[in-house]
Structures are given as C-alpha cells and as structure tokens.
Design a protein around this motif. Structure first.
Motif, mmCIF file in Angstrom:
data_model
loop_
_atom_site.group_PDB
_atom_site.id
_atom_site.type_symbol
_atom_site.label_atom_id
_atom_site.label_comp_id
_atom_site.label_asym_id
_atom_site.label_seq_id
_atom_site.Cartn_x
_atom_site.Cartn_y
_atom_site.Cartn_z
ATOM 1 N N SER A 279 -53.984 30.987 -44.014
ATOM 2 C CA SER A 279 -53.363 31.965 -44.908
ATOM 3 C C SER A 279 -51.845 31.942 -44.807
ATOM 4 N N ARG A 280 -51.298 31.341 -43.765
ATOM 5 C CA ARG A 280 -49.848 31.275 -43.586
ATOM 6 C C ARG A 280 -49.222 30.071 -44.285
ATOM 7 N N CYS A 281 -50.042 29.204 -44.864
ATOM 8 C CA CYS A 281 -49.535 27.955 -45.424
ATOM 9 C C CYS A 281 -50.020 27.767 -46.854
ATOM 10 N N THR A 282 -49.148 27.218 -47.680
ATOM 11 C CA THR A 282 -49.569 26.859 -49.028
ATOM 12 C C THR A 282 -50.536 25.682 -48.983
ATOM 13 N N ARG A 283 -50.354 24.829 -47.969
ATOM 14 C CA ARG A 283 -51.209 23.663 -47.813
ATOM 15 C C ARG A 283 -51.054 23.125 -46.398
ATOM 16 N N MET A 284 -52.166 22.720 -45.805
ATOM 17 C CA MET A 284 -52.156 22.124 -44.473
ATOM 18 C C MET A 284 -52.782 20.741 -44.554
ATOM 19 N N GLU A 285 -52.064 19.740 -44.070
ATOM 20 C CA GLU A 285 -52.587 18.386 -43.987
ATOM 21 C C GLU A 285 -52.636 18.000 -42.514
ATOM 22 N N VAL A 286 -53.836 17.748 -42.015
ATOM 23 C CA VAL A 286 -54.025 17.447 -40.597
ATOM 24 C C VAL A 286 -54.542 16.025 -40.466
ATOM 25 N N THR A 287 -53.805 15.202 -39.739
ATOM 26 C CA THR A 287 -54.188 13.817 -39.482
ATOM 27 C C THR A 287 -54.718 13.704 -38.065
ATOM 28 N N VAL A 288 -55.892 13.134 -37.911
ATOM 29 C CA VAL A 288 -56.530 12.992 -36.603
ATOM 30 C C VAL A 288 -56.524 11.515 -36.249
ATOM 31 N N SER B 188 -44.138 34.320 -42.405
ATOM 32 C CA SER B 188 -43.611 33.505 -43.496
ATOM 33 C C SER B 188 -44.713 32.618 -44.065
ATOM 34 N N GLU B 189 -44.323 31.708 -44.940
ATOM 35 C CA GLU B 189 -45.283 30.793 -45.552
ATOM 36 C C GLU B 189 -44.674 29.399 -45.552
ATOM 37 N N TRP B 190 -45.473 28.385 -45.202
ATOM 38 C CA TRP B 190 -44.947 27.039 -45.035
ATOM 39 C C TRP B 190 -45.849 25.995 -45.690
ATOM 40 N N GLU B 191 -45.281 24.797 -45.801
ATOM 41 C CA GLU B 191 -46.065 23.593 -46.000
ATOM 42 C C GLU B 191 -46.195 22.959 -44.621
ATOM 43 N N PHE B 192 -47.424 22.735 -44.194
ATOM 44 C CA PHE B 192 -47.670 22.331 -42.802
ATOM 45 C C PHE B 192 -48.380 20.994 -42.758
ATOM 46 N N ARG B 193 -47.858 20.104 -41.902
ATOM 47 C CA ARG B 193 -48.507 18.820 -41.657
ATOM 48 C C ARG B 193 -48.607 18.620 -40.162
ATOM 49 N N ALA B 194 -49.734 18.104 -39.715
ATOM 50 C CA ALA B 194 -49.944 17.934 -38.277
ATOM 51 C C ALA B 194 -50.602 16.599 -37.992
ATOM 52 N N VAL B 195 -50.301 16.080 -36.804
ATOM 53 C CA VAL B 195 -50.987 14.910 -36.245
ATOM 54 C C VAL B 195 -51.538 15.330 -34.898
ATOM 55 N N VAL B 196 -52.871 15.245 -34.737
ATOM 56 C CA VAL B 196 -53.515 15.650 -33.481
ATOM 57 C C VAL B 196 -54.476 14.565 -33.024
ATOM 58 N N SER B 197 -55.004 14.752 -31.815
ATOM 59 C CA SER B 197 -55.884 13.739 -31.218
ATOM 60 C C SER B 197 -57.292 13.786 -31.787
ATOM 61 N N ARG C 142 -61.072 20.856 -30.314
ATOM 62 C CA ARG C 142 -61.969 21.626 -31.184
ATOM 63 C C ARG C 142 -61.414 23.034 -31.427
ATOM 64 N N ILE C 143 -60.894 23.644 -30.365
ATOM 65 C CA ILE C 143 -60.297 24.977 -30.512
ATOM 66 C C ILE C 143 -59.065 24.905 -31.411
ATOM 67 N N GLY C 144 -58.259 23.858 -31.218
ATOM 68 C CA GLY C 144 -57.066 23.708 -32.035
ATOM 69 C C GLY C 144 -57.381 23.549 -33.510
ATOM 70 N N LEU C 145 -58.392 22.754 -33.827
ATOM 71 C CA LEU C 145 -58.769 22.566 -35.230
ATOM 72 C C LEU C 145 -59.247 23.873 -35.856
ATOM 73 N N VAL C 146 -60.052 24.627 -35.113
ATOM 74 C CA VAL C 146 -60.506 25.927 -35.624
ATOM 75 C C VAL C 146 -59.314 26.874 -35.770
ATOM 76 N N GLY C 147 -58.373 26.824 -34.807
ATOM 77 C CA GLY C 147 -57.183 27.660 -34.908
ATOM 78 C C GLY C 147 -56.364 27.356 -36.145
ATOM 79 N N LEU C 148 -56.221 26.077 -36.489
ATOM 80 C CA LEU C 148 -55.488 25.717 -37.699
ATOM 81 C C LEU C 148 -56.197 26.245 -38.942
ATOM 82 N N PHE C 149 -57.512 26.182 -38.944
ATOM 83 C CA PHE C 149 -58.265 26.752 -40.063
ATOM 84 C C PHE C 149 -58.004 28.258 -40.170
#
Length: 306
Positions: A185-194, A128-137, A174-181
């Motif tokens: 293609s699965r998201c219209t937009r990704m906003e990641v807050t660290v 599917s395709e999503w709008e994705f927002r994340a909060v990570v360390s 670091r692996i998680g951030l690369v994984g989100l990158f």
C-alpha cells in the motif's frame, strides 16, 4: 637634494644680512621643498607600481586557491562518503533517522539485499508513496555457505551448524517476501527480482543518496556492519545504480510484480513460482505474524516509532 639644501642653509646662516643671504636662503628653502615633493612623488610612484605588480599576483593566488578548494570539494563529493556509520551491536537510531529522512524525500527506492525485511519495515513505518524495486536472494539456493551465512556464523553467540544457518536464512527470505507484500500500500508499484547469489553488501538507493552496508568486511565484529552514505552525483552512486539496473534486468532471475491491488491469492501464486513451494493459509499467517514481530522489535531498537 636634502644634503644640498642643508649645506646651503648652514652657509646662509654664516652670511651677513642682506640680499645675498636672502638669495641663498631662498635657494636652500626651494631645494628643500623640491626634495620633499620629489620624495613624496617617488613614494607614490613606487607604491602604485608595487600595487600594479602585486595585485594581479595576489588575485591570481586567491583564484588558484579557490579553484583548488573547488577541486577538493568536487573530489570529496565524487569519491568520499558524506557519512560513515561504524559497526554496532544494535540498530543505530542516528543511522536509521537519517535513512528515513532520505526515504521520505525520495520518489524511487531501490533495494538490494538478502531478504528485504528491513526495506519492508521502512516502507511500513513511513507515510509517503514510492516506486520500489528490490533484488533479494533466492530461498531455493542456500546449499552452500554464502557470504551472509559466513557473516552470521562469525557473529552468532553460540556455535551453530550450516544446516541451522541455512534454515534461518531460508525463513528470513520468506518473511521478507511476505513483508514486502504487506507494504504494497506504500508503493505505486513494487518490482522484486529474486536471484541465486546477490552481492553480499546491502545497497539502498534514493534519489539523492546511496547507502552501502559492508557485510563483506571480514573485520566486522558487530551484528550491524559499517555503512557508508554517498551523495547523488558521486562515482559510487552512479556505479551502484548502473549495477543495480544490470542485476535486476537479468533474464535468469525470477521476478515478482506487486501493486496495491495485488490480492493475497495473486501473491501466493507468485510466491510459489519464485520459491517452489506453495503457502497454505496457516503458513501465510505465521509468516505474517513473524514479520510484524520483526517490525515491532526493529522500530523499538531503531527508535523509529510505529
């Protein structure tokens, strides 16, 4: 009247045949009929009166029970989870199947956790395709033993020191951030807050549900702790969504914006700004390989396919 009728009939039976006896017999018969009719009318009237009084009471009781049941259902919806998944040593297939169903049926996916590896894996395992927002360390702020570090120490098979735990956590982020990158293609937009110190419990919010994984449970004895699922409209859903918005909007946090058009060079520049270190081509490829190893292992143990 029944007694009178009976006595009259007895009296008439002892009389000589004639007009007098016929008259007494007729009176006895009339009295008997009147008694029977009156008794029937009394029963009918009493039954009607009883129905007139009891029916409203019965209906009121039924309505009160319906109202009480509706109130309990409302309370269950607002304060009690729809599903409870107990701690497990390995990823639970039932847990992951239900979460993937929620993911497939949502338009917005909000994640708050430690590294975002599982969120990136779920995105890549879906179509599917999503709008994705994340909060990570923030990987630059692991000098102290945080909640996740304590959790790892409790569940490590062997004794490990804090430096080892910190190095492991740093690498996971670091692996998680690369994984989100890689999942862009699965998201219209990704906003990641660290942020430096996100809440220890992992949070995943979909349009119709919120999942809270309790890493804060000090009694947990398995690698994957207890998870509660609440429905949209519940108190927990409303509270956690508001808290997520507050944290992700923090001016003191670092923010990454990733879209399907974000190039590797753009991502590496943002990665350096957030982590304080620049990725070389070799390091990027190593993190890329580590994430795909994690994705493969996770998809197998969670029985999600590939």
């Amino acid at each position: 009247m029944l007694v009178t009728s009976g006595l009259t009939m007895i009296a008439s039976s002892g009389m000589a045949a004639g007009t007098g006896r016929n008259l007494v017999t007729a009176m006895a018969t009339g009295t008997l009929v009147s008694a029977i009719v009156g008794f029937g009318q009394t029963l009918i009237t009493a039954s009607a009166a009883q129905r007139a009084m009891l029916t409203p009471l019965i209906e009121e009781s039924r309505q009160a029970l319906r109202d009480l049941a509706d109130e309990y259902r409302s309370m269950n919806r607002e304060f009690f989870p729809t599903h409870v998944f107990e701690p497990t040593a390995e990823p639970s297939p039932a847990f992951n199947r239900l979460m993937m169903q929620d993911l497939e049926n949502t338009r917005h996916y909000l994640f708050r956790g430690f590294s975002g590896r599982h969120a990136a894996a779920r995105l890549l395992l879906s179509r599917s395709e999503w709008e994705f927002r994340a909060v990570v360390s923030d990987p630059r702020n692991l000098s102290g033993v945080g909640g996740r570090a304590r959790y790892l120490i409790r569940h490590s098979a062997a004794d490990v020191d804090q430096d080892t735990i910190n190095a492991r956590l740093h690498e996971e982020i670091r692996i998680g951030l690369v994984g989100l990158f890689l999942a862009r293609s699965r998201c219209t937009r990704m906003e990641v807050t660290v942020i430096s110190d996100p809440p220890i419990d992992r949070l995943e919010i979909f349009d119709d549900s919120v999942w809270v994984t309790l890493y804060s449970d000090a009694r947990a004895t398995n690698a994957f702790p207890r998870t509660l699922r609440f429905s949209e409209g519940s108190f927990v859903y409303t509270m956690e969504r508001a808290e997520f918005s507050r944290i992700s909007a923090s001016r003191h946090a670092h923010h990454l914006v990733i879209t399907p058009n974000t190039t590797r060079e753009d991502f590496i520049a943002q990665f350096e700004k957030v982590t304080g270190s620049r990725l070389t081509e070799e390091q990027f490829l190593e993190l890329n390989a580590e994430f795909y190893n994690f994705l493969r292992d996770f998809s197998v143990t969670a029985e999600l396919g590939s």
